[in-house]
Design an enzyme around this catalytic site. Structure first.
Site, PDB file in Angstrom:
ATOM      1  N   GLY A  14     -30.410  47.633  11.210  1.00 56.65           N
ATOM      2  CA  GLY A  14     -31.422  47.959  11.137  1.00 56.65           C
ATOM      3  C   GLY A  14     -31.877  48.967  12.890  1.00 56.65           C
ATOM      4  N   ASN A  16     -31.832  52.076  12.412  1.00 56.92           N
ATOM      5  CA  ASN A  16     -32.745  53.052  12.722  1.00 56.92           C
ATOM      6  C   ASN A  16     -34.260  52.534  12.089  1.00 56.92           C
ATOM      7  OD1 ASN A  16     -31.470  56.221  11.891  1.00 56.92           O
ATOM      8  ND2 ASN A  16     -29.581  54.021  11.534  1.00 56.92           N
ATOM      9  N   MET A  94     -27.240  49.981   1.726  1.00 56.11           N
ATOM     10  CA  MET A  94     -25.783  50.079   1.785  1.00 56.11           C
ATOM     11  C   MET A  94     -25.064  49.729  -0.140  1.00 56.11           C
ATOM     12  SD  MET A  94     -24.549  50.881   3.819  1.00 56.11           S
ATOM     13  CE  MET A  94     -23.278  51.759   4.856  1.00 56.11           C
ATOM     14  N   ARG A  95     -25.819  50.345  -1.287  1.00 51.86           N
ATOM     15  CA  ARG A  95     -26.276  50.281  -2.331  1.00 51.86           C
ATOM     16  C   ARG A  95     -26.482  51.263  -3.134  1.00 51.86           C
ATOM     17  NH1 ARG A  95     -25.107  44.811  -4.216  1.00 51.86           N
ATOM     18  NH2 ARG A  95     -25.833  43.822  -2.850  1.00 51.86           N
ATOM     19  N   ASN A 111     -33.008  59.077   2.809  1.00 52.31           N
ATOM     20  CA  ASN A 111     -31.904  58.565   3.913  1.00 52.31           C
ATOM     21  C   ASN A 111     -30.579  58.819   4.589  1.00 52.31           C
ATOM     22  OD1 ASN A 111     -29.338  56.276   3.522  1.00 52.31           O
ATOM     23  ND2 ASN A 111     -28.185  58.034   2.614  1.00 52.31           N
ATOM     24  N   HIS A 113     -26.780  59.194   7.103  1.00 54.23           N
ATOM     25  CA  HIS A 113     -25.564  59.604   6.683  1.00 54.23           C
ATOM     26  C   HIS A 113     -25.374  60.128   7.452  1.00 54.23           C
ATOM     27  CE1 HIS A 113     -22.322  58.674   4.776  1.00 54.23           C
ATOM     28  NE2 HIS A 113     -22.116  59.819   5.271  1.00 54.23           N
TER      29      HIS A 113
HETATM   30  C1  GAR Z   1     -26.271  53.964  10.094  1.00 55.74           C
HETATM   31  O1  GAR Z   1     -25.357  54.657  10.672  1.00 55.74           O
HETATM   32  C2  GAR Z   1     -26.937  54.866   8.955  1.00 55.74           C
HETATM   33  O2  GAR Z   1     -26.460  56.375   9.149  1.00 55.74           O
HETATM   34  C3  GAR Z   1     -25.448  54.274   7.975  1.00 55.74           C
HETATM   35  O3  GAR Z   1     -25.558  53.431   7.913  1.00 55.74           O
HETATM   36  C4  GAR Z   1     -26.284  52.693   9.509  1.00 55.74           C
HETATM   37  C5  GAR Z   1     -27.442  51.582   9.191  1.00 55.74           C
HETATM   38  O4  GAR Z   1     -27.191  51.344  10.683  1.00 55.74           O
HETATM   39  N1  GAR Z   1     -25.570  54.162   6.379  1.00 55.74           N
HETATM   40  C6  GAR Z   1     -24.387  54.823   5.504  1.00 55.74           C
HETATM   41  O5  GAR Z   1     -23.449  54.831   5.915  1.00 55.74           O
HETATM   42  C7  GAR Z   1     -25.656  55.332   4.287  1.00 55.74           C
HETATM   43  N2  GAR Z   1     -24.278  55.927   3.755  1.00 55.74           N
HETATM   44  P1  GAR Z   1     -28.703  49.960  11.252  1.00 55.74           P
HETATM   45  O6  GAR Z   1     -28.491  49.184  10.255  1.00 55.74           O
HETATM   46  O7  GAR Z   1     -28.381  49.744  12.569  1.00 55.74           O
HETATM   47  O8  GAR Z   1     -29.381  51.733  11.222  1.00 55.74           O
END
Ligand code: GAR
Length: 196
Positions: A14, A16, A94-95, A111, A113
């Site tokens: 979390g 972000n 992640m879905r 989103n 990424h």
């Molecule tokens: C982030 O790095 C985001 O870019 C990635 O998951 C992480 C979540 O971190 N998302 C993906 O890979 C989507 N395909 P967080 O929970 O600390 O925000």
């Protein structure tokens, strides 16, 4: 400018989500976080929501690993609608999002990424970039469509790959970039949405 009503979905740490909520709190992002939803019962993202006094909920995902059970996706839509959400931000969710959500929030799901899409969609994108011998990678904020980590790009930030970089160090630098990029990019989308 009026505040756009935001819903945040995530499965993990979390960080972000925290960056978004801090940006709202500081007044830099003209949005209101209405709800944070996670498909993981004890995900730290739900603790972060509580820390910022944002309504939050665990959504049992059902029996699939990479997507929600169709009934669970209908339930997410109901929760987001109940919270009067206008824009959905996926923050480490992640879905894969399917038609129930895409139809309910057309061009209203974004989103983040950890790569320069269209390069390296999917899991652990920073490792993919390292293995591929790239010299630069980064992060991307994009509108969500039916494909994985795919859709119109809203904003990107480059992160150089340093000699002798490890996956951990590279991911940490990408995350720092994400925490700046995501609230700014959401702000850009909110400005468009709040035009009467
Ligand atoms: C982030 O790095 C985001 O870019 C990635 O998951 C992480 C979540 O971190 N998302 C993906 O890979 C989507 N395909 P967080 O929970 O600390 O925000």
């Amino acid at each position: 400018m009026r505040s756009v009503r935001l819903g945040i979905l995530g499965s993990g740490k979390g960080t972000n989500c925290r960056a978004i909520l801090e940006s709202i709190k500081s007044g830099a992002l003209a949005a209101e976080a209405r709800v944070v939803i996670s498909d993981v019962f004890d995900a730290p993202i739900l603790d972060i929501a509580r820390e910022f006094s944002v309504p939050n909920a665990y959504l049992p995902p059902g029996r699939f690993r990479t997507r929600l059970e169709p009934q669970a996706e209908v339930e997410v839509v109901r929760m987001l609608r109940d919270a009067d959400v206008e824009l959905v931000a996926l923050a480490g969710f992640m879905r894969v999002v399917k038609s129930a959500m895409l139809d309910a929030f057309p061009r209203r799901i974004v989103n983040i990424h950890p790569s320069l899409l269209p390069k390296f969609p999917g899991l652990e994108a920073w490792k993919q970039a390292l293995v591929a011998g790239e010299r630069v990678t980064g992060c991307t904020v994009h509108y969500v469509d039916e494909k994985i980590d795919h859709g119109d790009v809203i904003a990107q930030r480059e992160v150089p790959i340093l000699p002798n970089d490890t996956a951990e160090r590279l991911h940490a630098r990408i995350q720092t970039a994400e925490h700046e990029l995501y609230p700014t990019a959401i702000g850009q989308v909110c400005r468009q949405l709040s035009i009467p």
